[in-house]
Design a protein around this motif. Structure first.
Motif, PDB file in Angstrom:
ATOM      1  N   SER A 102      56.793  32.734  41.820  1.00 30.12           N
ATOM      2  CA  SER A 102      56.328  32.236  43.116  1.00 30.12           C
ATOM      3  C   SER A 102      54.913  31.677  42.994  1.00 30.12           C
ATOM      4  CB  SER A 102      56.337  33.358  44.153  1.00 30.12           C
ATOM      5  OG  SER A 102      55.334  34.317  43.852  1.00 30.12           O
ATOM      6  N   ARG A 103      54.521  30.885  43.976  1.00 31.60           N
ATOM      7  CA  ARG A 103      53.173  30.311  43.976  1.00 31.60           C
ATOM      8  C   ARG A 103      52.108  31.397  44.084  1.00 31.60           C
ATOM      9  NH1 ARG A 103      52.494  24.891  44.515  1.00 31.60           N
ATOM     10  NH2 ARG A 103      54.404  23.653  44.670  1.00 31.60           N
ATOM     11  N   ASP A 104      52.435  32.465  44.801  1.00 33.59           N
ATOM     12  CA  ASP A 104      51.475  33.572  44.894  1.00 33.59           C
ATOM     13  C   ASP A 104      51.281  34.229  43.532  1.00 33.59           C
ATOM     14  OD1 ASP A 104      51.085  33.137  47.561  1.00 33.59           O
ATOM     15  OD2 ASP A 104      52.552  34.640  48.220  1.00 33.59           O
ATOM     16  N   GLU A 105      52.386  34.392  42.806  1.00 42.60           N
ATOM     17  CA  GLU A 105      52.274  34.973  41.473  1.00 42.60           C
ATOM     18  C   GLU A 105      51.455  34.068  40.544  1.00 42.60           C
ATOM     19  OE1 GLU A 105      56.109  37.597  40.425  1.00 42.60           O
ATOM     20  OE2 GLU A 105      56.600  35.532  40.985  1.00 42.60           O
ATOM     21  N   LEU A 135      43.204  35.097  34.797  1.00 38.74           N
ATOM     22  CA  LEU A 135      42.777  34.420  33.569  1.00 38.74           C
ATOM     23  C   LEU A 135      41.344  33.908  33.685  1.00 38.74           C
ATOM     24  CD1 LEU A 135      45.944  32.359  32.544  1.00 38.74           C
ATOM     25  CD2 LEU A 135      45.010  34.381  31.414  1.00 38.74           C
ATOM     26  N   ARG A 136      41.024  33.375  34.857  1.00 36.82           N
ATOM     27  CA  ARG A 136      39.677  32.836  35.055  1.00 36.82           C
ATOM     28  C   ARG A 136      38.636  33.947  35.129  1.00 36.82           C
ATOM     29  NH1 ARG A 136      39.646  27.592  35.654  1.00 36.82           N
ATOM     30  NH2 ARG A 136      37.469  27.606  36.306  1.00 36.82           N
ATOM     31  N   ALA A 137      39.066  35.155  35.440  1.00 32.97           N
ATOM     32  CA  ALA A 137      38.132  36.278  35.496  1.00 32.97           C
ATOM     33  C   ALA A 137      37.877  36.882  34.120  1.00 32.97           C
ATOM     34  CB  ALA A 137      38.661  37.350  36.436  1.00 32.97           C
ATOM     35  N   GLU A 138      38.711  36.496  33.136  1.00 31.76           N
ATOM     36  CA  GLU A 138      38.511  37.002  31.787  1.00 31.76           C
ATOM     37  C   GLU A 138      37.191  36.471  31.216  1.00 31.76           C
ATOM     38  OE1 GLU A 138      40.468  38.989  29.622  1.00 31.76           O
ATOM     39  OE2 GLU A 138      41.415  39.556  31.510  1.00 31.76           O
ATOM     40  N   PRO A 139      36.507  37.259  30.382  1.00 36.97           N
ATOM     41  CA  PRO A 139      35.240  36.771  29.807  1.00 36.97           C
ATOM     42  C   PRO A 139      35.412  35.528  28.953  1.00 36.97           C
ATOM     43  CG  PRO A 139      35.882  38.896  28.847  1.00 36.97           C
ATOM     44  CD  PRO A 139      36.818  38.634  29.982  1.00 36.97           C
ATOM     45  N   THR A 140      36.543  35.385  28.266  1.00 35.63           N
ATOM     46  CA  THR A 140      36.856  34.167  27.516  1.00 35.63           C
ATOM     47  C   THR A 140      38.313  33.819  27.780  1.00 35.63           C
ATOM     48  OG1 THR A 140      37.491  35.420  25.550  1.00 35.63           O
ATOM     49  CG2 THR A 140      35.195  34.680  25.677  1.00 35.63           C
ATOM     50  N   LEU A 141      38.627  32.556  27.606  1.00 34.49           N
ATOM     51  CA  LEU A 141      39.997  32.117  27.820  1.00 34.49           C
ATOM     52  C   LEU A 141      40.862  32.618  26.666  1.00 34.49           C
ATOM     53  CD1 LEU A 141      41.939  30.415  29.554  1.00 34.49           C
ATOM     54  CD2 LEU A 141      41.367  28.466  28.079  1.00 34.49           C
ATOM     55  N   PRO A 142      41.819  33.502  26.939  1.00 35.84           N
ATOM     56  CA  PRO A 142      42.630  34.053  25.842  1.00 35.84           C
ATOM     57  C   PRO A 142      43.655  33.046  25.350  1.00 35.84           C
ATOM     58  CG  PRO A 142      43.393  34.918  27.940  1.00 35.84           C
ATOM     59  CD  PRO A 142      42.192  34.078  28.248  1.00 35.84           C
ATOM     60  N   ALA A 143      43.846  33.028  24.038  1.00 35.67           N
ATOM     61  CA  ALA A 143      44.865  32.145  23.476  1.00 35.67           C
ATOM     62  C   ALA A 143      46.261  32.662  23.795  1.00 35.67           C
ATOM     63  CB  ALA A 143      44.676  32.022  21.965  1.00 35.67           C
ATOM     64  N   PHE A 144      46.419  34.001  23.837  1.00 40.81           N
ATOM     65  CA  PHE A 144      47.700  34.648  24.095  1.00 40.81           C
ATOM     66  C   PHE A 144      47.489  35.773  25.103  1.00 40.81           C
ATOM     67  CE2 PHE A 144      47.253  33.467  19.593  1.00 40.81           C
ATOM     68  CZ  PHE A 144      48.218  32.475  19.503  1.00 40.81           C
ATOM     69  N   PHE A 145      48.489  36.017  25.936  1.00 42.16           N
ATOM     70  CA  PHE A 145      48.393  37.122  26.886  1.00 42.16           C
ATOM     71  C   PHE A 145      49.800  37.500  27.360  1.00 42.16           C
ATOM     72  CE2 PHE A 145      47.965  33.133  29.117  1.00 42.16           C
ATOM     73  CZ  PHE A 145      48.699  33.274  30.280  1.00 42.16           C
ATOM     74  N   LEU A 146      49.901  38.657  27.981  1.00 41.24           N
ATOM     75  CA  LEU A 146      51.168  39.157  28.512  1.00 41.24           C
ATOM     76  C   LEU A 146      51.134  39.110  30.034  1.00 41.24           C
ATOM     77  CD1 LEU A 146      51.570  42.338  26.255  1.00 41.24           C
ATOM     78  CD2 LEU A 146      52.537  40.049  25.870  1.00 41.24           C
ATOM     79  N   VAL A 147      52.299  38.891  30.628  1.00 42.03           N
ATOM     80  CA  VAL A 147      52.441  38.919  32.090  1.00 42.03           C
ATOM     81  C   VAL A 147      53.556  39.900  32.432  1.00 42.03           C
ATOM     82  CG1 VAL A 147      52.995  37.608  34.163  1.00 42.03           C
ATOM     83  CG2 VAL A 147      51.650  36.540  32.337  1.00 42.03           C
ATOM     84  N   LYS A 148      53.269  40.846  33.294  1.00 45.30           N
ATOM     85  CA  LYS A 148      54.257  41.817  33.762  1.00 45.30           C
ATOM     86  C   LYS A 148      54.388  41.670  35.273  1.00 45.30           C
ATOM     87  CE  LYS A 148      53.025  46.119  33.720  1.00 45.30           C
ATOM     88  NZ  LYS A 148      52.706  47.481  33.216  1.00 45.30           N
ATOM     89  N   ARG A 149      55.551  41.277  35.676  1.00 45.45           N
ATOM     90  CA  ARG A 149      55.782  41.091  37.121  1.00 45.45           C
ATOM     91  C   ARG A 149      55.886  42.439  37.808  1.00 45.45           C
ATOM     92  NH1 ARG A 149      60.550  37.786  38.625  1.00 45.45           N
ATOM     93  NH2 ARG A 149      59.299  37.168  40.425  1.00 45.45           N
ATOM     94  N   ALA A 150      55.511  42.433  39.061  1.00 46.12           N
ATOM     95  CA  ALA A 150      55.626  43.650  39.865  1.00 46.12           C
ATOM     96  C   ALA A 150      57.097  43.976  40.100  1.00 46.12           C
ATOM     97  CB  ALA A 150      54.895  43.474  41.191  1.00 46.12           C
ATOM     98  N   ARG A 151      57.386  45.226  40.374  1.00 45.59           N
ATOM     99  CA  ARG A 151      58.769  45.637  40.581  1.00 45.59           C
ATOM    100  C   ARG A 151      59.376  44.921  41.770  1.00 45.59           C
ATOM    101  NH1 ARG A 151      60.888  49.655  37.724  1.00 45.59           N
ATOM    102  NH2 ARG A 151      59.529  50.910  36.405  1.00 45.59           N
ATOM    103  N   GLY A 152      58.540  44.549  42.698  1.00 49.89           N
ATOM    104  CA  GLY A 152      59.058  43.843  43.868  1.00 49.89           C
ATOM    105  C   GLY A 152      59.243  42.367  43.638  1.00 49.89           C
ATOM    106  N   GLY A 153      59.128  41.930  42.373  1.00 53.34           N
ATOM    107  CA  GLY A 153      59.294  40.512  42.064  1.00 53.34           C
ATOM    108  C   GLY A 153      58.164  39.689  42.642  1.00 53.34           C
ATOM    109  N   SER A 154      58.521  38.653  43.370  1.00 50.31           N
ATOM    110  CA  SER A 154      57.520  37.724  43.893  1.00 50.31           C
ATOM    111  C   SER A 154      56.692  38.325  45.012  1.00 50.31           C
ATOM    112  CB  SER A 154      58.213  36.453  44.393  1.00 50.31           C
ATOM    113  OG  SER A 154      59.129  36.782  45.445  1.00 50.31           O
ATOM    114  N   GLN A 155      57.068  39.514  45.466  1.00 49.95           N
ATOM    115  CA  GLN A 155      56.320  40.125  46.567  1.00 49.95           C
ATOM    116  C   GLN A 155      55.046  40.817  46.092  1.00 49.95           C
ATOM    117  OE1 GLN A 155      57.355  39.514  49.664  1.00 49.95           O
ATOM    118  NE2 GLN A 155      58.982  38.328  48.655  1.00 49.95           N
ATOM    119  N   GLY A 156      54.912  41.059  44.798  1.00 52.81           N
ATOM    120  CA  GLY A 156      53.735  41.752  44.277  1.00 52.81           C
ATOM    121  C   GLY A 156      53.001  40.904  43.255  1.00 52.81           C
ATOM    122  N   ALA A 157      51.748  41.256  43.011  1.00 54.84           N
ATOM    123  CA  ALA A 157      50.925  40.515  42.043  1.00 54.84           C
ATOM    124  C   ALA A 157      51.278  40.943  40.636  1.00 54.84           C
ATOM    125  CB  ALA A 157      49.447  40.756  42.327  1.00 54.84           C
ATOM    126  N   PRO A 158      51.488  40.001  39.727  1.00 56.97           N
ATOM    127  CA  PRO A 158      51.767  40.358  38.335  1.00 56.97           C
ATOM    128  C   PRO A 158      50.502  40.866  37.640  1.00 56.97           C
ATOM    129  CG  PRO A 158      51.623  37.983  38.550  1.00 56.97           C
ATOM    130  CD  PRO A 158      51.516  38.541  39.944  1.00 56.97           C
TER     131      PRO A 158
END
Length: 735
Positions: free
Chosen positions: A186-189, A197-220
């Motif tokens: 979703s656009r919110d996700e 990503l923008r809050a990270e101290p440096t732009l990571p080349a690789f990272f993991l994303v874990k979606r919330a259990r509620g899917g698009s209803q929660g922040a990953p």
């Protein structure tokens, strides 16, 4: 399913990289071919809209290096403002670490065992994966070069080692291939991922994303790839949901076929997402970094990575998302049929040499000469010969001290022209010439800064003409000329000329103040007196050169008595051997006596000797206080060891050359406390009365002898002679 193809990196080298390499090679590496750490950057893949064709034009998958790639600070991803603890990064580039190896000859560059060298670099990546589970080396690269610094041609070959998966990774066709990220998340996700990503101290080349259990209803949640095992602990590995999936289906190939046939089976929105900044804008082929990321996952987590949901993140430039934001990232699932190679602990083979513009494996050439400013080319070429001296012969040579020395040449004739050329050869950048005459027809054949055209219509002013010619020879030199007559003892100043002479003296004083070294290269003996006094009073280095028919004198003046270092014997100046004040040597002279009649080869020898004496003096740790070596063996004890040398050798006080014998002698002249040029009596009188004192000397030769103490010395000598009891006998005792 089709095999997953990857878009390779394409190197983008800025001219600043080659300029920095040139400096590094000459000043630091010299003859070393050791590998040097460097960094490079890449950004997310981009495309532009062509209004004429109405199509998207994909930009290249560029990997950039520049002048900053060699800086120590660039071994980190960003500058100080983006280090941990800062409020987030502002850059859109990912930094990769690598190595750079420059060869001394093109033959060595070609002869390198590139297969072996590539394998060693690939092993470093693999060792990092297995030993530390770190992702910092996954984008490791290296470049080999040969720099032809004389022609400004640079041969280079980049490599981006990446591991080959066997069997190959596969990607679904059509709707099962890469999808727009908005079709899955979703656009919110997406906004949440972007903000994290923008809050990270440096732009990571690789990272993991874990979606919330509620899917698009929660922040990953965002995590590090190094934390893969713990980050996805509470997330199931299966991305397939079905109410009737047979347990007997085990292989991924069977699963895929069954999924395609069954209308009751659908792909759930993935919850385990492996992400990377994708430098490829190609909608079908992800960027090169994904190869090693997948190899990393297969090596460390083979049981849970036969299928991987991959997010190709390309929205690094999105700052504040809106409902109308066009998200360019893509997402898809890649599959592997079976576990082999890396999963079994075996290092897979690797590829990664960059192809040249002809599409073949081979080096590239950067020719900077056509695009460089000729003035800059000249400056680098002038310095090259000097800096090469430090590679094997004189590593302690301080060239910057020589080039930063400001030299004032009094006289722009034969000696002045040759001295100026030799100074430029040593890299001196500030040369000022002073002369009162014009170029005559007899000058060009003996004075190398003048030409026939300079003699016509009465001749050009010598100093200005010589300075202009120096700038034509090398535009990087700061050369200026001044037409000025130096007043002299024994040449009275008429009342109507006093103000003009005063102005001339003031200008000469100002020029001496502005320079470090004074070269006295004039024709007459008395013309050297004023510069000698001013140089001694102002603590300047004074170098004298004078010519005879087949003899020459080159000497450096010693410092004044009050400035002499303790334990050092004071060296004399040009006038320290005189017992009379300098007087008029020009009046009532024949033509051959008025002109400098000398063998043509003598002036270049004397001039070069004078410049070499200066450079040797500048390299001495004691500078102007440097003690001279002992005189020539035939003039003193032969067992006396030479002392006081610099990295360039001896720093003599006087060199007297005899061209007829092709012989030089090194002499030492002691400073004299009654010298008319450097004694304290003369210098203190000048410091007290300034121009008025000089004017008296010009008009009255006896005044100079008086303040120097020569008159008292004469009186003392006469008194001593009168005190001798001369025997006026018959002389029979000698019979």
């Amino acid at each position: 399913m089709p095999t997953l193809q990857f878009a390779p990196f394409s190197s983008v080298v800025s001219p600043a990289f080659w300029h920095k390499l040139t400096d590094l090679k000459i000043d630091v590496l010299k003859l070393s071919d050791e590998a040097v750490p460097i960094t490079g950057t890449y950004t997310a893949g981009k495309s532009i809209f062509d209004r004429e064709t109405g199509q998207e034009v994909l930009l290249g998958t560029g990997f950039s290096v520049g002048g900053e790639s060699f800086d120590a600070s660039s071994t980190t991803s960003h500058d100080e403002s983006t280090l941990p603890g800062a409020s987030g990064h502002s850059g859109n580039a990912v930094t990769a670490t690598g190595s750079f190896k420059n060869f001394n000859t093109i033959e060595e560059f070609k002869a390198l065992d590139k297969t072996k060298y590539f394998d060693e670099e690939a092993q470093k990546i693999w060792d990092s994966i297995i030993a530390t589970k770190s992702t910092t080396e996954l984008n490791r690269f290296f470049v080999i070069t040969f720099a032809d610094l004389k022609k400004y041609k640079y041969y280079y070959w980049f490599s981006f080692p990446a591991f080959v998966s066997k069997p190959a990774w596969e990607i679904g066709e059509g709707s099962e291939s890469w999808k727009s990220v908005v079709d899955v998340l979703s656009r919110d996700e997406l906004a949440s991922i972007n903000a994290q990503l923008r809050a990270e101290p440096t732009l990571p080349a690789f990272f993991l994303v874990k979606r919330a259990r509620g899917g698009s209803q929660g922040a990953p949640a965002i995590g590090k790839v190094e934390d893969y095992e713990t980050f996805f602990t509470d997330v199931p590995t299966s991305e397939v949901r079905s109410s009737s999936l047979p347990r007997s289906i085990r292989s991924l190939a069977s699963l895929t076929k069954r999924l395609r046939r069954s209308s009751s089976l659908t792909l759930a929105r993935p919850q385990r997402i492996v992400s990377f900044i994708d430098p490829s804008p190609d909608p079908q082929n992800p960027g090169w970094p994904l190869r090693n990321l997948l190899a990393y996952l297969r090596a460390l987590y083979p049981e849970s990575t036969t299928s991987v949901s991959v997010l190709r993140w390309r929205d690094t430039e999105v700052t504040t998302p809106t409902p109308n934001t066009v998200w360019k990232s893509q997402i898809g699932t890649v599959y592997l049929k079976e576990v082999e190679g890396a999963a079994a602990g075996k290092r897979p083979s690797a590829v990664g040499w960059e192809r040249n513009p002809n599409g073949k494996l081979g080096a590239r050439l950067a020719d900077l000469a056509p695009m460089m400013d000729p003035t800059r080319l000249a400056a680098q070429a002038v310095d090259l010969n000097l800096k090469l001296m430090r590679w094997r012969i004189l590593p302690q040579l301080d060239l910057e001290k020589v080039s930063g020395t400001k030299c004032l040449l009094l006289g722009a004739g034969t000696l002045g022209c040759y001295v100026a050329r030799a100074l430029m050869g040593w890299g001196v950048r500030t040369i000022t010439l002073l002369d009162s005459s014009r170029v005559s027809f007899s000058n060009p054949v003996r004075q190398p800064l003048f030409e026939f055209e300079d003699c016509v219509d009465g001749g050009k002013p010598k100093a200005e003409c010589a300075a202009e010619r120096l700038r034509k020879i090398f535009p990087g030199v700061n050369a200026t000329g001044h037409t000025l007559s130096i007043p002299m003892p024994g040449h009275p100043v008429p009342a109507g000329s006093v103000e003009q002479v005063r102005k001339d003296v003031e200008k000469l004083e100002a020029l001496i103040d502005e320079h470090d070294v004074i070269f006295q290269l004039m024709d007459s003996r008395e013309s050297r007196w004023v510069p000698t006094v001013l140089g001694a009073a102002k603590g300047k280095i004074v170098i004298n050169a004078a010519l005879g028919f087949d003899t020459f004198l080159v000497m450096r003046h010693g410092v004044r008595a009050r400035d002499q270092k303790e334990g050092h014997e004071r060296l004399g100046c040009y006038y320290c051997n005189d017992i009379v004040a300098p007087g008029d040597s020009l009046t009532d002279r024949t033509l051959d006596q008025m002109c400098t009649v000398t063998r043509p080869g003598l002036a270049p020898i004397a001039s070069a000797t004078a410049v070499e004496l200066l450079t040797s003096l500048l390299q001495h740790p004691d500078g102007v206080h440097a003690p001279p070596p002992p005189p020539n063996p035939e003039l003193g004890p032969s067992s006396q060891a030479e002392t006081g040398g610099s990295v360039l050798g001896a720093v003599p006080h006087q060199i007297r050359g005899f061209l007829a014998q092709f012989r030089n002698l090194q002499l030492i002249g002691r400073g004299w406390d009654r010298c008319t040029g450097c004694s304290e009596g003369v210098l203190e009188a000048y410091e007290k009365d300034g121009f008025d004192m000089l004017l008296k000397v010009f008009n009255d030769q006896k005044y100079l002898e008086e303040i120097a103490g020569l008159d008292k010395m004469k009186e003392e000598g006469e008194a001593a002679m009168e005190a001798v009891d001369w025997d006026e006998g018959s002389g029979d005792e000698f019979d």
